[in-house]
Design an enzyme around this catalytic site. Structure first.
Site, PDB file in Angstrom:
ATOM      1  N   GLY A 215      -3.854   5.198   4.739  1.00  0.00           N
ATOM      2  CA  GLY A 215      -4.187   5.143   3.316  1.00  0.00           C
ATOM      3  C   GLY A 215      -2.940   5.349   2.476  1.00  0.00           C
ATOM      4  O   GLY A 215      -1.942   5.905   2.935  1.00  0.00           O
TER       5      GLY A 215
ATOM      6  N   THR B 247       0.836  -1.210   0.000  1.00  0.00           N
ATOM      7  CA  THR B 247       0.000   0.000   0.000  1.00  0.00           C
ATOM      8  C   THR B 247       0.868   1.256   0.000  1.00  0.00           C
ATOM      9  O   THR B 247       0.733   2.122  -0.879  1.00  0.00           O
ATOM     10  CB  THR B 247      -0.902   0.003   1.265  1.00  0.00           C
ATOM     11  OG1 THR B 247      -1.625  -1.226   1.295  1.00  0.00           O
ATOM     12  CG2 THR B 247      -1.866   1.166   1.255  1.00  0.00           C
ATOM     13  N   VAL B 248       1.757   1.360   0.973  1.00  0.00           N
ATOM     14  CA  VAL B 248       2.541   2.596   1.110  1.00  0.00           C
ATOM     15  C   VAL B 248       3.674   2.642   0.083  1.00  0.00           C
ATOM     16  O   VAL B 248       3.867   3.665  -0.597  1.00  0.00           O
ATOM     17  CB  VAL B 248       3.099   2.726   2.546  1.00  0.00           C
ATOM     18  CG1 VAL B 248       3.868   4.028   2.697  1.00  0.00           C
ATOM     19  CG2 VAL B 248       1.975   2.659   3.574  1.00  0.00           C
TER      20      VAL B 248
ATOM     21  N   VAL C  40       3.297   8.221  12.523  1.00  0.00           N
ATOM     22  CA  VAL C  40       2.252   8.648  13.463  1.00  0.00           C
ATOM     23  C   VAL C  40       1.205   9.453  12.712  1.00  0.00           C
ATOM     24  O   VAL C  40       1.507  10.482  12.116  1.00  0.00           O
ATOM     25  CB  VAL C  40       2.844   9.490  14.615  1.00  0.00           C
ATOM     26  CG1 VAL C  40       1.742   9.996  15.529  1.00  0.00           C
ATOM     27  CG2 VAL C  40       3.840   8.660  15.416  1.00  0.00           C
TER      28      VAL C  40
ATOM     29  N   LYS D 114       5.527   2.517  12.745  1.00  0.00           N
ATOM     30  CA  LYS D 114       5.334   2.997  14.129  1.00  0.00           C
ATOM     31  C   LYS D 114       5.656   1.913  15.145  1.00  0.00           C
ATOM     32  O   LYS D 114       6.192   2.186  16.219  1.00  0.00           O
ATOM     33  CB  LYS D 114       3.904   3.491  14.329  1.00  0.00           C
ATOM     34  CG  LYS D 114       2.853   2.404  14.347  1.00  0.00           C
ATOM     35  CD  LYS D 114       1.584   2.832  13.697  1.00  0.00           C
ATOM     36  CE  LYS D 114       1.385   1.958  12.481  1.00  0.00           C
ATOM     37  NZ  LYS D 114       0.306   2.282  11.627  1.00  0.00           N
TER      38      LYS D 114
ATOM     39  N   LYS E  77       1.703   4.883  18.638  1.00  0.00           N
ATOM     40  CA  LYS E  77       1.833   6.278  18.191  1.00  0.00           C
ATOM     41  C   LYS E  77       1.961   7.213  19.391  1.00  0.00           C
ATOM     42  O   LYS E  77       2.749   8.159  19.388  1.00  0.00           O
ATOM     43  CB  LYS E  77       0.615   6.665  17.347  1.00  0.00           C
ATOM     44  CG  LYS E  77       0.535   5.891  16.040  1.00  0.00           C
ATOM     45  CD  LYS E  77      -0.836   6.032  15.407  1.00  0.00           C
ATOM     46  CE  LYS E  77      -0.939   5.238  14.130  1.00  0.00           C
ATOM     47  NZ  LYS E  77      -2.311   5.103  13.636  1.00  0.00           N
TER      48      LYS E  77
ATOM     49  N   ILE F 197      -0.701  13.359   8.632  1.00  0.00           N
ATOM     50  CA  ILE F 197      -0.605  14.599   9.422  1.00  0.00           C
ATOM     51  C   ILE F 197       0.867  14.862   9.757  1.00  0.00           C
ATOM     52  O   ILE F 197       1.526  13.989  10.318  1.00  0.00           O
ATOM     53  CB  ILE F 197      -1.409  14.484  10.746  1.00  0.00           C
ATOM     54  CG1 ILE F 197      -2.865  14.109  10.456  1.00  0.00           C
ATOM     55  CG2 ILE F 197      -1.332  15.776  11.537  1.00  0.00           C
ATOM     56  CD1 ILE F 197      -3.711  13.907  11.710  1.00  0.00           C
TER      57      ILE F 197
ATOM     58  N   GLY G  33     -10.431  -1.669   3.936  1.00  0.00           N
ATOM     59  CA  GLY G  33      -8.968  -1.568   4.047  1.00  0.00           C
ATOM     60  C   GLY G  33      -8.510  -0.651   5.159  1.00  0.00           C
ATOM     61  O   GLY G  33      -7.345  -0.249   5.204  1.00  0.00           O
TER      62      GLY G  33
HETATM   63  N1  NAP Z   1      -1.226   1.361   5.053  1.00  0.00           N
HETATM   64  C1  NAP Z   1      -1.303   2.476   5.742  1.00  0.00           C
HETATM   65  O1  NAP Z   1      -2.255   3.245   5.617  1.00  0.00           O
HETATM   66  C2  NAP Z   1      -0.208   2.840   6.713  1.00  0.00           C
HETATM   67  C3  NAP Z   1      -0.302   4.039   7.431  1.00  0.00           C
HETATM   68  C4  NAP Z   1       0.745   4.412   8.292  1.00  0.00           C
HETATM   69  C5  NAP Z   1       1.820   3.565   8.448  1.00  0.00           C
HETATM   70  N2  NAP Z   1       1.860   2.381   7.756  1.00  0.00           N
HETATM   71  C6  NAP Z   1       3.008   1.515   7.963  1.00  0.00           C
HETATM   72  O2  NAP Z   1       3.687   1.336   6.714  1.00  0.00           O
HETATM   73  C7  NAP Z   1       4.278   0.052   6.667  1.00  0.00           C
HETATM   74  C8  NAP Z   1       3.811  -0.673   5.406  1.00  0.00           C
HETATM   75  O3  NAP Z   1       2.412  -0.785   5.431  1.00  0.00           O
HETATM   76  P1  NAP Z   1       1.603  -1.247   4.124  1.00  0.00           P
HETATM   77  O4  NAP Z   1       0.168  -0.980   4.453  1.00  0.00           O
HETATM   78  O5  NAP Z   1       2.185  -0.656   2.909  1.00  0.00           O
HETATM   79  O6  NAP Z   1       1.855  -2.817   4.147  1.00  0.00           O
HETATM   80  P2  NAP Z   1       1.569  -3.853   2.954  1.00  0.00           P
HETATM   81  O7  NAP Z   1       0.583  -3.310   1.992  1.00  0.00           O
HETATM   82  O8  NAP Z   1       1.267  -5.156   3.617  1.00  0.00           O
HETATM   83  O9  NAP Z   1       2.960  -3.951   2.194  1.00  0.00           O
HETATM   84  C9  NAP Z   1       4.069  -4.569   2.781  1.00  0.00           C
HETATM   85  C10 NAP Z   1       5.097  -4.764   1.698  1.00  0.00           C
HETATM   86  O10 NAP Z   1       6.282  -5.287   2.278  1.00  0.00           O
HETATM   87  C11 NAP Z   1       6.683  -6.446   1.560  1.00  0.00           C
HETATM   88  N3  NAP Z   1       7.272  -7.391   2.507  1.00  0.00           N
HETATM   89  C12 NAP Z   1       6.710  -7.903   3.614  1.00  0.00           C
HETATM   90  N4  NAP Z   1       7.546  -8.763   4.203  1.00  0.00           N
HETATM   91  C13 NAP Z   1       8.645  -8.800   3.441  1.00  0.00           C
HETATM   92  C14 NAP Z   1       9.869  -9.517   3.499  1.00  0.00           C
HETATM   93  N5  NAP Z   1      10.102 -10.392   4.485  1.00  0.00           N
HETATM   94  N6  NAP Z   1      10.793  -9.303   2.544  1.00  0.00           N
HETATM   95  C15 NAP Z   1      10.555  -8.424   1.542  1.00  0.00           C
HETATM   96  N7  NAP Z   1       9.428  -7.721   1.425  1.00  0.00           N
HETATM   97  C16 NAP Z   1       8.476  -7.910   2.360  1.00  0.00           C
HETATM   98  C17 NAP Z   1       5.439  -7.018   0.947  1.00  0.00           C
HETATM   99  O11 NAP Z   1       5.786  -7.787  -0.186  1.00  0.00           O
HETATM  100  P3  NAP Z   1       4.655  -8.532  -1.078  1.00  0.00           P
HETATM  101  O12 NAP Z   1       3.835  -7.429  -1.667  1.00  0.00           O
HETATM  102  O13 NAP Z   1       5.413  -9.298  -2.084  1.00  0.00           O
HETATM  103  O14 NAP Z   1       3.876  -9.371  -0.117  1.00  0.00           O
HETATM  104  C18 NAP Z   1       4.668  -5.752   0.607  1.00  0.00           C
HETATM  105  O15 NAP Z   1       5.047  -5.286  -0.654  1.00  0.00           O
HETATM  106  C19 NAP Z   1       3.904  -0.638   7.981  1.00  0.00           C
HETATM  107  O16 NAP Z   1       4.935  -0.442   8.917  1.00  0.00           O
HETATM  108  C20 NAP Z   1       2.655   0.117   8.428  1.00  0.00           C
HETATM  109  O17 NAP Z   1       2.436   0.093   9.831  1.00  0.00           O
HETATM  110  C21 NAP Z   1       0.879   2.007   6.894  1.00  0.00           C
END
Ligand code: NAP
Length: 490
Positions: free
Chosen positions: A372, A46-47, A200, A164, A273, A204, A255
């Site tokens: 998001g 996602t990010v 966090v 976080k 956070k 924002i 989501g």
């Molecule tokens: N989503 C949000 O709105 C949001 C908001 C604030 C903070 N965050 C933080 O941002 C971070 C990422 O969140 P996300 O929502 O983007 O997660 P996500 O959609 O689950 O994406 C995680 C990515 O990391 C890759 N990955 C996971 N384990 C791995 C490994 N062992 N080796 C290599 N690649 C690996 C995955 O690969 P595959 O795609 O191949 O599985 C995927 O591309 C997290 O720390 C989350 O807390 C997210």
């Protein structure tokens, strides 16, 4: 493309003192950068996908924003490189499962005199022209992600993360590794920078603000809605009278929930956070497991009926940290009854908000998207741009000693009790409250209801907890007693 390649190769030595730009435009139409930062992203979900997209879409503007530094994404590391993606890798970027594509090379070797020697005696490898020098960790988790972040920092690479959980879990260690990485930099080499704006409240800009605009101020209280998923659910429960389970199902479908929703509904995501904000606002490191944390699973639709009807408020999951005036600090995450007139009562759906009370600025409010793809990626990109300008602020600017942390806190409390008919309920309740020194402000009951609500006078949570346990032991009490603080209007 050739011209760009030459310029990429010219990125070298001494931080921002790079080779000058030559022609006016690259083959890809963007203004040519005088320097190039080679970005490696670990995580393409996602990010990560959002970051790739923004860096590509805003390529030209970002060269201007960095003062002439190009941002080239060289590699995106994922778990499964064969998986179809909803983003497109830019030219020159590999999508790979190999972490070495991002972690390989050692940036420190590219500065100043050739020979840097590690404490163990081995020489640093030089960064090759294609080696990543700015690592963005957006894979999540606290094990492999920690290795990625620490290894990158120790190699003198700048790091940006949205994680976080990792920061809340090991903030003092991260601070030490950043310091160690900087101490290891050669004379004249740029600072190793660490950015975590996205960690966090997603979009924002609260981290930057805390690290810059509040350094001369004294924060006395910070409270906010720090989890979008639960705020979405609570908004639905109130507006549509839906059950907790139905709202969680909808939040997951949209989501808004983390992969493991207990992090959201249990309050643990908000607690991570809050732990980070406690350090930034008050300069105090708190083990997040010591922060009192209650999630929203105990809430029922009846609580919204009482909140809306008799108590003229709503219910929000709040993260609160405040000084007690006697050199102590308390922090907690809990659902709270929020008066209708309080600003936080109007923050609905997946929106996040943080209110800061401080000596100089008095009252400040920060509102925006807490999660998001693009809100979160936007914060990561801001950090990347600041890194490229060498302008990320010190990551943990404020630190003070001698502040006693306590997890108990004082408030008025709402206590909801389900009962079966019996003689002497009010008398028994009065005796239990007296035993624990809890003063009752009012008793509320909707007609023909199996529930009644007690609102207490201000007092410590620990006493209300004892009241709840004793009430649950009474034969007339049905199920668990639910209690939450009543937040102040301001
Ligand atoms: N989503 C949000 O709105 C949001 C908001 C604030 C903070 N965050 C933080 O941002 C971070 C990422 O969140 P996300 O929502 O983007 O997660 P996500 O959609 O689950 O994406 C995680 C990515 O990391 C890759 N990955 C996971 N384990 C791995 C490994 N062992 N080796 C290599 N690649 C690996 C995955 O690969 P595959 O795609 O191949 O599985 C995927 O591309 C997290 O720390 C989350 O807390 C997210």
């Amino acid at each position: 493309m050739m011209v760009l390649g030459v310029l990429v190769a010219s990125w070298c030595a001494r931080g921002l003192a790079f080779a000058p730009a030559a022609p006016a435009a690259s083959a890809r139409g963007a203004p040519l950068a005088a320097q190039v930062r080679k970005v490696g992203i670990v995580g393409g979900g996602t990010v990560g996908g959002g970051i790739v997209e923004i860096l590509e879409r805003r390529r030209e503007q970002l060269v201007a924003a960095t003062g002439g530094v190009g941002l080239e994404v060289k590699a995106v590391v994922v778990r499964d490189a064969a998986k179809a993606r909803d983003w497109t890798a830019p030219p020159g970027c590999v999508v790979t499962e190999d972490l070495e594509a991002v972690l390989g090379g050692d940036r420190r070797g590219s500065y100043g005199p050739v020979d840097f020697v590690r404490s163990g005696g081995d020489r640093f490898a030089h960064t090759g022209d294609d080696d990543v020098d700015l690592v963005v960790e957006v894979m999540g988790g606290t094990t492999l992600a920690k290795d990625v972040v620490f290894r990158a920092l120790r190699a003198g690479k700048d790091v940006v993360t949205a994680n976080k959980a990792l920061i809340a879990d090991c903030l003092p260690e991260i601070e030490a590794v950043v310091a160690e990485a900087n101490a290891a930099q050669g004379a004249g080499a740029p600072r190793v920078q660490f950015g975590y704006e996205a960690a966090v409240c997603g979009g924002i800009p609260i981290i930057h603000t805390m690290n810059t605009d509040f350094v001369g101020d004294e924060v006395t209280r910070l409270r906010g809605i720090m989890n979008g998923c639960t705020n979405f659910m609570l908004t639905k429960m109130e507006a549509e009278g839906l059950s907790y389970a139905d709202c969680l199902a909808e939040a997951t479908a949209l989501g808004y929930a983390e992969e493991d929703p207990t992090l959201d509904v249990g309050g643990f995501d908000a607690r991570s956070k809050l732990a980070i904000l406690v350090r930034l606002a008050f300069g105090v490191d708190v083990d997040e497991t010591l922060i009192s944390c209650t999630g929203i699973a105990g809430l029922e639709t009846i609580d919204f009926e009482y909140a809306r009807g008799q108590l003229d408020g709503t219910i929000k999951l709040l993260g609160v940290a405040e000084l007690d005036g006697a050199g102590g600090l308390t922090a907690y995450v809990t659902p709270a009854l929020v008066p209708r007139g309080a600003t936080l009562a109007s923050i609905s759906d997946a929106t996040n908000a943080v209110e800061v009370a401080s000596r100089n600025l008095e009252a400040s409010l920060f509102v925006g998207r807490g999660a998001g793809r693009f809100p979160t990626a936007n914060s990561c990109v801001s950090d990347v741009v600041a890194c490229a300008r060498g302008a990320l602020p010190e990551p943990f600017a404020k630190k003070v000693g001698g502040v006693a942390f306590r997890s108990d806190f004082e408030s008025f409390f709402y206590i909801r009790i389900r009962y079966r008919n019996a003689i002497g309920i009010v008398k028994a309740l009065g005796e239990i409250c007296a035993r624990h020194d809890v003063s009752i402000d009012s008793l509320l009951q909707k007609p023909h209801s199996d529930y009644f609500v007690v609102v207490t006078e201000a007092g410590p949570r620990s006493r209300v907890e004892k009241v709840a346990a004793d009430v649950e032991a009474e034969a007339w009490c049905v199920g668990d007693v639910f209690f939450m603080p009543v937040a102040t209007q301001e």
